[in-house]
Design a protein around this motif. Sequence first.
Motif, PDB file in Angstrom:
ATOM      1  N   GLY A  65       3.603 -25.074 -36.949  1.00 51.00           N
ATOM      2  CA  GLY A  65       2.106 -25.640 -36.192  1.00 51.00           C
ATOM      3  C   GLY A  65       2.529 -27.884 -35.924  1.00 51.00           C
ATOM      4  O   GLY A  65       2.928 -28.278 -36.985  1.00 51.00           O
ATOM      5  N   PHE A  66       1.285 -27.876 -34.404  1.00 51.98           N
ATOM      6  CA  PHE A  66       0.887 -29.150 -34.634  1.00 51.98           C
ATOM      7  C   PHE A  66      -0.355 -29.179 -34.465  1.00 51.98           C
ATOM      8  O   PHE A  66      -1.420 -28.342 -34.254  1.00 51.98           O
TER       9      PHE A  66
ATOM     10  N   GLY B  39       4.790 -23.703 -32.855  1.00 52.73           N
ATOM     11  CA  GLY B  39       3.294 -24.147 -31.896  1.00 52.73           C
ATOM     12  C   GLY B  39       3.514 -25.087 -31.493  1.00 52.73           C
ATOM     13  O   GLY B  39       2.764 -25.547 -31.854  1.00 52.73           O
ATOM     14  N   CYS B  40       3.764 -25.682 -30.422  1.00 51.18           N
ATOM     15  CA  CYS B  40       3.227 -27.446 -29.862  1.00 51.18           C
ATOM     16  C   CYS B  40       2.525 -27.502 -28.505  1.00 51.18           C
ATOM     17  O   CYS B  40       1.845 -28.244 -28.033  1.00 51.18           O
ATOM     18  N   ALA B  41       1.941 -25.808 -28.290  1.00 51.91           N
ATOM     19  CA  ALA B  41       1.242 -25.521 -27.046  1.00 51.91           C
ATOM     20  C   ALA B  41      -0.216 -26.020 -27.091  1.00 51.91           C
ATOM     21  O   ALA B  41      -0.997 -26.064 -28.353  1.00 51.91           O
TER      22      ALA B  41
ATOM     23  N   PRO C 225      -6.950 -15.563 -28.885  1.00 51.33           N
ATOM     24  CA  PRO C 225      -7.025 -15.062 -30.847  1.00 51.33           C
ATOM     25  C   PRO C 225      -5.869 -17.030 -31.145  1.00 51.33           C
ATOM     26  O   PRO C 225      -5.686 -17.688 -29.717  1.00 51.33           O
ATOM     27  N   ASP C 226      -5.795 -16.659 -32.048  1.00 50.44           N
ATOM     28  CA  ASP C 226      -5.215 -17.618 -32.849  1.00 50.44           C
ATOM     29  C   ASP C 226      -3.489 -17.470 -32.367  1.00 50.44           C
ATOM     30  O   ASP C 226      -3.485 -16.457 -33.243  1.00 50.44           O
ATOM     31  N   VAL C 227      -2.859 -17.769 -31.587  1.00 48.28           N
ATOM     32  CA  VAL C 227      -1.383 -17.630 -31.265  1.00 48.28           C
ATOM     33  C   VAL C 227      -0.253 -17.457 -32.653  1.00 48.28           C
ATOM     34  O   VAL C 227       0.090 -16.102 -33.333  1.00 48.28           O
ATOM     35  N   ILE C 228      -0.326 -19.296 -33.392  1.00 52.29           N
ATOM     36  CA  ILE C 228       0.624 -19.223 -34.528  1.00 52.29           C
ATOM     37  C   ILE C 228       0.604 -18.878 -35.309  1.00 52.29           C
ATOM     38  O   ILE C 228       0.662 -18.146 -36.487  1.00 52.29           O
TER      39      ILE C 228
ATOM     40  N   LYS D  54      -3.485 -20.992 -42.167  1.00 48.18           N
ATOM     41  CA  LYS D  54      -2.625 -20.252 -40.874  1.00 48.18           C
ATOM     42  C   LYS D  54      -1.726 -19.899 -41.355  1.00 48.18           C
ATOM     43  O   LYS D  54      -0.854 -19.064 -40.676  1.00 48.18           O
TER      44      LYS D  54
ATOM     45  N   LYS E 159      -4.965 -27.159 -42.125  1.00 43.15           N
ATOM     46  CA  LYS E 159      -4.173 -26.039 -40.976  1.00 43.15           C
ATOM     47  C   LYS E 159      -2.631 -24.903 -41.900  1.00 43.15           C
ATOM     48  O   LYS E 159      -3.223 -23.863 -40.793  1.00 43.15           O
TER      49      LYS E 159
ATOM     50  N   VAL F 113      -3.715 -25.067 -27.002  1.00 44.49           N
ATOM     51  CA  VAL F 113      -4.071 -23.626 -26.451  1.00 44.49           C
ATOM     52  C   VAL F 113      -5.836 -23.346 -26.551  1.00 44.49           C
ATOM     53  O   VAL F 113      -6.229 -23.838 -27.398  1.00 44.49           O
ATOM     54  N   ALA F 114      -6.183 -23.123 -25.478  1.00 43.58           N
ATOM     55  CA  ALA F 114      -7.475 -22.999 -25.173  1.00 43.58           C
ATOM     56  C   ALA F 114      -8.021 -22.377 -26.128  1.00 43.58           C
ATOM     57  O   ALA F 114      -7.609 -21.504 -26.134  1.00 43.58           O
ATOM     58  N   ASP F 115      -9.055 -23.229 -26.777  1.00 45.51           N
ATOM     59  CA  ASP F 115     -10.186 -22.002 -27.970  1.00 45.51           C
ATOM     60  C   ASP F 115     -11.179 -20.692 -27.700  1.00 45.51           C
ATOM     61  O   ASP F 115     -11.035 -19.906 -28.197  1.00 45.51           O
TER      62      ASP F 115
HETATM   63  O1  C5P Z   1      -6.679 -25.134 -34.985  1.00 48.21           O
HETATM   64  P1  C5P Z   1      -5.646 -26.354 -33.565  1.00 48.21           P
HETATM   65  O2  C5P Z   1      -5.783 -26.096 -32.512  1.00 48.21           O
HETATM   66  O3  C5P Z   1      -5.963 -27.475 -34.024  1.00 48.21           O
HETATM   67  O4  C5P Z   1      -4.353 -25.717 -34.770  1.00 48.21           O
HETATM   68  C1  C5P Z   1      -3.069 -26.608 -33.678  1.00 48.21           C
HETATM   69  C2  C5P Z   1      -1.905 -25.240 -33.872  1.00 48.21           C
HETATM   70  O5  C5P Z   1      -2.319 -23.956 -33.273  1.00 48.21           O
HETATM   71  C3  C5P Z   1      -0.605 -25.876 -33.084  1.00 48.21           C
HETATM   72  O6  C5P Z   1       0.469 -25.455 -33.401  1.00 48.21           O
HETATM   73  C4  C5P Z   1      -1.625 -24.858 -31.491  1.00 48.21           C
HETATM   74  O7  C5P Z   1      -0.389 -24.176 -31.028  1.00 48.21           O
HETATM   75  C5  C5P Z   1      -1.860 -23.331 -32.656  1.00 48.21           C
HETATM   76  N1  C5P Z   1      -2.910 -23.092 -31.784  1.00 48.21           N
HETATM   77  C6  C5P Z   1      -1.975 -21.512 -31.189  1.00 48.21           C
HETATM   78  N2  C5P Z   1      -3.452 -21.127 -30.394  1.00 48.21           N
HETATM   79  C7  C5P Z   1      -4.964 -21.550 -30.803  1.00 48.21           C
HETATM   80  C8  C5P Z   1      -5.187 -22.496 -30.912  1.00 48.21           C
HETATM   81  C9  C5P Z   1      -4.006 -23.390 -31.512  1.00 48.21           C
HETATM   82  O8  C5P Z   1      -1.311 -20.719 -31.492  1.00 48.21           O
HETATM   83  N3  C5P Z   1      -5.695 -20.618 -29.910  1.00 48.21           N
END
Ligand code: C5P
Length: 217
Positions: A143-144, A93-95, A125-128, A162, A158, A97-99
């Motif tokens: 994750g990143f 998960g390198c994207a 949603p938290d994708v990863i 996660k 994290k 993602v907008a919180d």
């Molecule tokens: O919590 P934070 O955004 O710092 O965590 C970063 C990691 O979580 C990244 O690997 C990012 O792709 C993933 N992420 C995600 N979904 C979100 C927020 C972050 O998959 N809503």
Amino acid sequence: EVEPLLAGKTITITAGPTREALDPVRYISNHSSGKMGYALAEAALALGAKVNLISGPVTIKAPANALLTNIESAEQLLTASMELAAQSDAFIGCAAVADYRAAAIHEQKMKKQGDELTLTLVKNPDVIANVAALSENRPYTVGFAAETQDVASYAQGKLKNKNLDMICANDVSKEGLGFNSDHNALTLFWHNEQLDLAMGSKKDLAMSVMTELAKRL
Ligand code: C5P
């Protein structure tokens, strides 16, 4: 000549920003360039993997041999990720993602109003974390974490919260590194181990990350 350390493996990588619509012409997003995720895709291909690249809107070109899925919103990213992750040996998960996203997307272009405008946002949603929570066909999940302070403790937090297997942390407060740059410096964390990768091009760092990942698949 590189050894095909990832031959026979399928790696799914998310990259770039998400874009959260407010109305038909406006959105909330961030400055992610997609460069790190695309470099990871190139490295995985070079090591012989089959690569699914799930990408938000970026200006750089995807590696020709990756299977590209274009997404815009975090919700689209989640749908694509859940499908491809369950068919993968590893998910990265390198994207960026907008919180948050708009609670409701206006159907028509929003009109100018008074001097203030209040937007109601809801959590994405938290994708990863959803990928890492798969009970069947869970991939090795990486994750990143982009941090501006206390990099190690936030990254390790994290990793735990996660339920990831590995996290790649970078200090984005350092000038010329991270967002939009061609260079980066990463520290990799596992639950009982850590490895500092010295500053370098995203291309070289991506190859180091993939080599470390390959040892663990
Ligand atoms: O919590 P934070 O955004 O710092 O965590 C970063 C990691 O979580 C990244 O690997 C990012 O792709 C993933 N992420 C995600 N979904 C979100 C927020 C972050 O998959 N809503």
